[in-house]
Design a protein around this motif. Structure first.
Motif, PDB file in Angstrom:
ATOM      1  N   GLY A  40      41.362  49.327  38.657  1.00 20.54           N
ATOM      2  CA  GLY A  40      42.604  50.081  38.551  1.00 20.54           C
ATOM      3  C   GLY A  40      42.932  50.690  37.202  1.00 20.54           C
ATOM      4  O   GLY A  40      44.024  51.225  37.024  1.00 20.54           O
ATOM      5  N   THR A 171      47.444  45.733  31.248  1.00 23.07           N
ATOM      6  CA  THR A 171      47.828  46.803  32.172  1.00 23.07           C
ATOM      7  C   THR A 171      49.227  47.323  31.856  1.00 23.07           C
ATOM      8  O   THR A 171      49.484  48.534  31.924  1.00 23.07           O
ATOM      9  N   PHE A 183      45.846  53.297  37.805  1.00 20.65           N
ATOM     10  CA  PHE A 183      45.923  53.705  39.206  1.00 20.65           C
ATOM     11  C   PHE A 183      46.596  52.561  39.968  1.00 20.65           C
ATOM     12  O   PHE A 183      45.921  51.623  40.424  1.00 20.65           O
ATOM     13  N   GLU A 185      47.815  51.853  42.817  1.00 14.45           N
ATOM     14  CA  GLU A 185      47.416  51.455  44.164  1.00 14.45           C
ATOM     15  C   GLU A 185      46.067  50.720  44.181  1.00 14.45           C
ATOM     16  O   GLU A 185      45.716  50.100  45.188  1.00 14.45           O
ATOM     17  N   ARG A 186      45.336  50.770  43.069  1.00 14.98           N
ATOM     18  CA  ARG A 186      44.024  50.108  43.007  1.00 14.98           C
ATOM     19  C   ARG A 186      44.056  48.797  42.226  1.00 14.98           C
ATOM     20  O   ARG A 186      43.033  48.125  42.122  1.00 14.98           O
ATOM     21  N   LEU A 187      45.185  48.456  41.647  1.00 14.18           N
ATOM     22  CA  LEU A 187      45.266  47.235  40.848  1.00 14.18           C
ATOM     23  C   LEU A 187      45.060  46.010  41.733  1.00 14.18           C
ATOM     24  O   LEU A 187      45.562  45.951  42.852  1.00 14.18           O
ATOM     25  N   GLU A 188      44.327  45.029  41.202  1.00 10.59           N
ATOM     26  CA  GLU A 188      44.031  43.823  41.960  1.00 10.59           C
ATOM     27  C   GLU A 188      44.272  42.583  41.124  1.00 10.59           C
ATOM     28  O   GLU A 188      44.283  42.628  39.891  1.00 10.59           O
ATOM     29  N   ARG A 229      48.606  43.376  39.119  1.00 10.60           N
ATOM     30  CA  ARG A 229      49.700  43.833  39.990  1.00 10.60           C
ATOM     31  C   ARG A 229      51.067  43.449  39.438  1.00 10.60           C
ATOM     32  O   ARG A 229      52.082  44.022  39.836  1.00 10.60           O
TER      33      ARG A 229
END
Length: 274
Positions: A40, A171, A183, A185-188, A229
């Motif tokens: 992300g 982040t 990004f 929506e791609r964070l994990e 996140r």
């Protein structure tokens, strides 16, 4: 964040730089990296953080500080399992830092601050600084990372037991310095607890002060630690603004520090009588 670029050496002409001698006694050398930051965040995250913090510090202390071009690749061998990561050896990076500061020294700068946005650069920077101090006794040179100068703020904001790379802390910083790095929506969630690590990873985290490095493909399947996140723009602002304030305070004091003169006394040599 938008900054004034007039303090950047690369944006100035040589007559302008020659005129800076009396007004800008400090040069900042920002170091970055081009390495994976999980699914992300962009590869240039560390480079951008270092560059932005250097810019804002210089703006805060204007016109006392100039900033060199950022070195965009660092020591990232521990991330090489992830595609796109670029790395220099520690030997190469410390030589690059040494030669860049040597260039500044030859143009009259005697106060230099190396700012690294990537923790993997630390060992190389420390060696370079040690060499520079030995080679140029009248040079005042200091260095730091970004997150390390705000460890108290980080402890207050962190949500993960295991963190340090592309976690909620880094982040958050990226969100603040340049939102295009992230990004959402791609964070994990990466390896966020000790139980997420293999035995070697757990051992590497279990004894503070003992260094037992691990490659990131071993530490995390996604390449990131902590839980990205949980990052927030507000946390990033608090971290970066505090780091800027603390670094600027130090450099303000460094600017007023008397010039260092080479010692007139050679080291004493004691010879035992035979």
């Amino acid at each position: 964040m938008h900054t004034d670029r007039t303090h950047r050496l690369a944006d100035l002409t040589w007559p302008e730089i020659a005129a800076l001698a009396d007004r800008a006694p400090i040069a900042i050398v920002p170091l970055g990296a081009c390495e994976q930051h999980g699914p992300g965040m962009a590869m240039r995250t560390d480079t951008t953080r270092a560059e932005v913090v250097a810019d804002v510090v210089a703006q805060r202390l204007s016109p006392q500080v100039v900033v060199t071009p950022v070195i965009p690749v660092g020591v990232s061998e521990h991330h090489m399992a992830f595609p796109g990561t670029l790395t220099l050896s520690a030997v190469t990076l410390q030589q690059v830092v040494h030669e860049l500061v040597d260039s500044l020294y030859r143009h009259g700068w005697r106060k230099v601050f190396v700012l690294t946005g990537h923790g993997g650069n630390n060992a190389a920077v420390e060696v370079a600084v040690s060499r520079l101090r030995a080679d140029f006794p009248d040079l005042h040179i200091a260095w730091s990372g970004i997150t390390a100068v705000v460890s108290d703020v980080v402890a207050d904001l962190a949500t993960s037991q295991v963190r340090g790379h592309s976690c909620e802390i880094e982040t958050s910083q990226a969100m603040f310095v340049d939102p295009s790095l992230v990004f959402p929506e791609r964070l994990e969630r990466g390896s966020a607890d000790l139980a997420d690590l293999d035995p070697a990873g757990q051992l590497s985290r279990a004894h503070p002060g003992i260094h037992f490095p691990q490659a990131y493909d071993v530490l995390s399947r996604t390449g990131n630690l902590g839980d990205a996140r949980q990052a927030s723009l507000e946390a990033g602002e608090r971290i970066i603004q505090t780091a800027v304030e603390r670094i600027a305070t130090f450099l303000g004091e460094l600017a007023n520090l008397p010039a260092r003169l080479p010692s007139p006394y050679p080291p004493s040599i004691h010879v035992e009588a035979s």
